[in-house]
Enzyme design. Structure first.
Site, PDB file in Angstrom:
ATOM      1  N   ASP A 224       5.658   2.110   1.794  1.00 50.33           N
ATOM      2  CA  ASP A 224       4.785   1.011   2.317  1.00 50.33           C
ATOM      3  C   ASP A 224       4.345   1.173   3.318  1.00 50.33           C
ATOM      4  O   ASP A 224       4.801   1.149   4.457  1.00 50.33           O
ATOM      5  CB  ASP A 224       5.654  -0.371   2.023  1.00 50.33           C
ATOM      6  N   HIS A 225       2.988   1.470   3.424  1.00 54.94           N
ATOM      7  CA  HIS A 225       2.231   1.729   4.849  1.00 54.94           C
ATOM      8  C   HIS A 225       2.338   0.616   5.862  1.00 54.94           C
ATOM      9  O   HIS A 225       1.970   0.824   6.750  1.00 54.94           O
ATOM     10  CB  HIS A 225       0.871   2.075   4.433  1.00 54.94           C
ATOM     11  N   ARG A 226       2.713  -0.491   5.308  1.00 55.04           N
ATOM     12  CA  ARG A 226       2.503  -1.759   6.118  1.00 55.04           C
ATOM     13  C   ARG A 226       4.071  -1.548   7.335  1.00 55.04           C
ATOM     14  O   ARG A 226       3.939  -2.140   8.103  1.00 55.04           O
ATOM     15  CB  ARG A 226       2.738  -3.133   5.410  1.00 55.04           C
TER      16      ARG A 226
ATOM     17  N   PRO B  21       0.711  -1.018  -0.075  1.00 54.40           N
ATOM     18  CA  PRO B  21       0.083  -0.113   0.048  1.00 54.40           C
ATOM     19  C   PRO B  21       0.823   1.098   0.034  1.00 54.40           C
ATOM     20  O   PRO B  21       1.328   1.586   0.951  1.00 54.40           O
ATOM     21  CB  PRO B  21      -0.751  -0.165   1.384  1.00 54.40           C
TER      22      PRO B  21
ATOM     23  N   TYR C  51       4.932   4.552   8.536  1.00 54.83           N
ATOM     24  CA  TYR C  51       3.542   5.206   8.714  1.00 54.83           C
ATOM     25  C   TYR C  51       3.831   6.695   8.289  1.00 54.83           C
ATOM     26  O   TYR C  51       4.918   6.965   7.919  1.00 54.83           O
ATOM     27  CB  TYR C  51       3.067   4.899  10.075  1.00 54.83           C
TER      28      TYR C  51
END
Lengths: 332, 421
Positions: free
Chosen positions: B393-395, B219, B398
């Site tokens: 990568d939002h995983r 994401p 943040y």
């Protein structure tokens, strides 16, 4: 219908055709007084006399040559060679004469001759008595080749062979002489040359077997169904020339997979020939290479164990089928 | 098939340097293998005699497949096929098996492997059964996109049917009245004109697969900031003026790499990866630099960029870029990256967003330095500005973490003297 053994069915065919047509005569080694090495001609000399059922010297080329001459002169001889291996001594008469004469004389002369010969292994008769030469005879234009695997087919094909105007090589498997089956009583029970029998229907793979291997193919199909969930269609061509290729191709278009089983050698064998025909005619329907299960590429051994290991068995057919089925999905 | 790069799943044997029967010593060049990234010579890690080659030249095999056997020194080569000769002579143990080789039943009944994209050489023949080819043609299924579950990877009917392609329209049977196009390989001219199909190279296939995988699974979110590059421009001019003959002058991109390296050391999450449901943080800071090669995109790595000076980074980044263009880059030089910098500023692109190079946490997309009016202390003055865009990568990374990391990169470039610390 009557249950009888293959040898009785063949005997009935000879008897009925001799009753029906007095031009039918028999010649061979020990067929008259001794009633045949495998007792196929039992009782025929008594019934039809020594003129029509004749013992011959041990001279295969002469036996066949006499048959060719008699056929050309208007008789319908059925000659017996004690095993297929002895037919090699008669190749001159079989190939140069019986097969060629109708062509050489533009059909003005016919050779309505049947040459019976028992073959196949399994009885420890060694490399001079146990071979399978169907493929050799299949190669020769002018000869028809019959390979019955059941008693009913034995009778029906032999009657058809006798009534046919072409020279016919009639291969009998020694192991099948004792096999029992229901045989029609009808004196005109004929199995047409060029009509294959579908012994078992199935959608996953086509197994083609001749002679004894037609039975091994059926046994393999039972194992495949019960242990592997694979439904095999089993086809017995019954005659190799003419060949009922249509029935085979129809099956291949349905199953997309083929395994051919024969007792003869792999190189230039019946399976090699069938595989060539199938890929020529149904290439776009094949989903896997055609597999062949054949006898070992050796002269037939005498030793019981070696002989058995040189002959295909149902487990070899099962293995070959599983090989063609790799990756395939069972049918819904 | 040895694993010769991080992302390698299979390799193609390009050529054997030893023949069956040759003696092989540890370190001898044994075989050349094409990976998803480069062509590599694999050196033997065992000694003995090459007794059997199982992967012929051109064969593509997954990692772990046996490609050859090295036996004891002096061992006889493995026997070849029978080739139509009669079977064993009577004095040897006769081969009881007739023509049909036995197959392990368990193997035969194993479920087909999960379909994964195949990798083939451009122009490499696709193994497919005649039936599979026919069905594929009828349904417009591209065989090249399928992995075969038949023996030897052959595509069979089941694979084509599993591809779930649309059945061909009923007009597949050309009606006599309709002037149906001939069913030949010749593609008709479409509304887009004539169609020329270009096969992807292995490298392009890798790029396509990994980029699609990244966008589909990671994401992405994007943070953009403008960096005042006036001091960096000034600093670089001074370095250039002071440079001696043959000295490499660091580029602005080298400065960006160095700034990122320092910031990555301080923000471990940005120097990590999201992998299989957990976060990995790496001890080394290795920065990949996206380099355009002929029809391809390659990302060579500057290792331990946080510990290297600006000049060394400049020297190394030039060297690897050169090797990419020459095609001599090796898989080790292309792997191990923990973060990527992509710069399109030289094309006058002022800003863009990039696709994360998986499984990394982020990628910095760097635009050109623009001379623009800026407001400083209430007055409009000429300024040098560069827009950078951080894809995260939002995983693993943040919003606030990414923002702090990006702010640190900005601060370092606005006061380039800190790059020297």
């Amino acid at each position: 219908m009557a249950a009888m053994r293959m040898r009785e069915a063949l005997n009935a065919a000879l008897r009925e055709e001799m009753e029906r047509d007095e031009s039918v005569v028999l010649m061979g080694e020990d067929i008259a007084v001794f009633e045949g090495a495998f007792k196929v001609t039992q009782g025929l000399m008594d019934q039809f006399g020594e003129r029509r059922v004749r013992d011959t010297p041990i001279s295969e080329n002469t036996i066949v040559g006499t048959g060719v001459g008699a056929a050309m002169a208007g008789l319908r001889p059925v000659v017996e060679l004690m095993t297929v291996n002895f037919s090699l001594l008669a190749f001159d008469q079989i190939i140069n004469h019986a097969a060629a004469i109708p062509y050489m004389f533009n059909g003005q002369v016919r050779v309505p001759l049947v040459i019976r010969m028992p073959g196949g292994g399994g009885h420890q008769l060694g490399p001079t008595h146990s071979h399978s030469f169907e493929a050799m005879f299949l190669q020769i234009p002018g000869l028809l080749v019959a390979c019955p695997s059941t008693a009913a087919d034995g009778k029906g094909l032999l009657k058809a062979a006798i009534r046919d105007d072409n020279p016919v090589i009639f291969v009998e498997h020694e192991t099948l002489y004792g096999i029992r089956g229901e045989v029609p009583d009808d004196p005109d029970h004929i199995v047409d040359f060029g009509s294959a029998a579908v012994r078992r229907e199935g959608g996953d793979v086509t197994i083609i077997g001749i002679l004894k291997m037609a039975h091994e193919a059926e046994r393999a199909a039972e194992t495949l169904a019960s242990e592997h969930g694979i439904e095999a269609e089993v086809i017995d061509p019954r005659t190799l020339r003419p060949l009922d290729l249509d029935t085979i191709l129809e099956s291949v278009r349905k199953t997309n997979r083929v395994v051919i089983v024969e007792e003869g050698w792999p190189h230039g064998g019946v399976g090699a020939n069938l595989a060539a025909l199938i890929q020529e005619q149904a290439f776009d329907h094949l989903d896997a290479p055609i597999q062949r299960v054949t006898g070992a590429d050796v002269p037939m051994p005498y030793s019981k164990r070696l002989e058995q290991s040189a002959i295909p068995h149902p487990e070899h057919v099962v293995s070959a089928v599983l090989e063609t089925m790799i990756g395939a999905k069972p049918r819904a | 098939m040895p694993r010769l790069s991080d992302s390698m799943e299979e390799g193609t044997v390009l050529g054997w340097m030893k023949a069956v029967g040759d003696e092989v010593a540890v370190g001898d060049e044994l075989v050349e293998i094409e990976t998803d990234k480069a062509n590599m010579v694999y050196e033997s890690d065992v000694a003995g005699t090459l007794v059997e080659i199982l992967a012929e030249e051109g064969a593509t095999l997954p990692i772990g497949e046996v490609i050859a056997r090295v036996g004891e020194a002096g061992e006889a080569p493995a026997a070849g096929g029978n080739g139509g000769r009669p079977d064993a002579a009577p004095e040897t143990e006769p081969e009881p098996e007739p023509a049909a080789p036995a197959v392990d039943e368990a193997e035969a009944s194993e479920p087909a492997p999960a379909p994964t994209p195949p990798a083939r050489e451009p122009g490499e023949r696709i193994k497919a059964s005649p039936l599979a080819r026919r069905i594929a043609a009828e349904r417009n299924v591209d065989l090249a996109a399928l992995r075969g579950s038949g023996p030897g990877g052959r595509i069979i009917k089941a694979d084509v049917e599993d591809a779930g392609a649309q059945p061909a329209p009923e007009t597949a049977e050309p009606e006599p009245a309709a002037a149906a196009p001939p069913a030949t390989a010749e593609r008709p001219e479409t509304a887009r004109g004539a169609v020329e199909e270009v096969e992807l190279t292995r490298l392009q296939q890798t790029v396509a697969r990994r980029m699609a995988e990244s966008k589909a699974t990671a994401p992405h979110f994007y943070l953009t900031t403008e960096i005042d590059m006036s001091r960096a421009v000034e600093a670089r001019a001074r370095i250039k003026a002071a440079a001696g003959e043959g000295d490499v002058v660091p580029s602005f991109n080298d400065m960006v790499v160095k700034a990122c390296a320092i910031a990555l050391r301080e923000f471990p999450r940005a120097n990590g990866a999201y992998r299989d449901g957990r976060v990995e943080e790496y001890s080394r800071v290795n920065i990949g630099i996206a380099v355009a090669a002929q029809d391809a995109l390659v990302v060579p790595t500057v290792f331990d960029a946080d510990a290297k000076g600006l000049r060394q980074i400049a020297v190394e980044s030039r060297r690897v870029a050169e090797r990419v263009r020459e095609g001599t880059i090796t898989p080790p030089e292309l792997s191990g990256g923990t973060f990527t910098v992509s710069n399109l500023g030289m094309f006058g692109v002022t800003s863009f967003s990039a696709v994360i190079n998986p499984p990394q946490a982020g990628i910095l997309a760097v635009g050109s330095i623009e001379e623009v009016p800026v407001v400083r202390d209430g007055a409009i003055v000429p300024g040098q500005r560069m827009t950078v865009n951080l894809a995260c990568d939002h995983r693993i990374l943040y919003g606030a973490d990414g923002a702090r990391f990006l702010a640190r990169v900005r601060d370092l470039l606005e006061e380039p003297v800190f790059l020297a610390l």
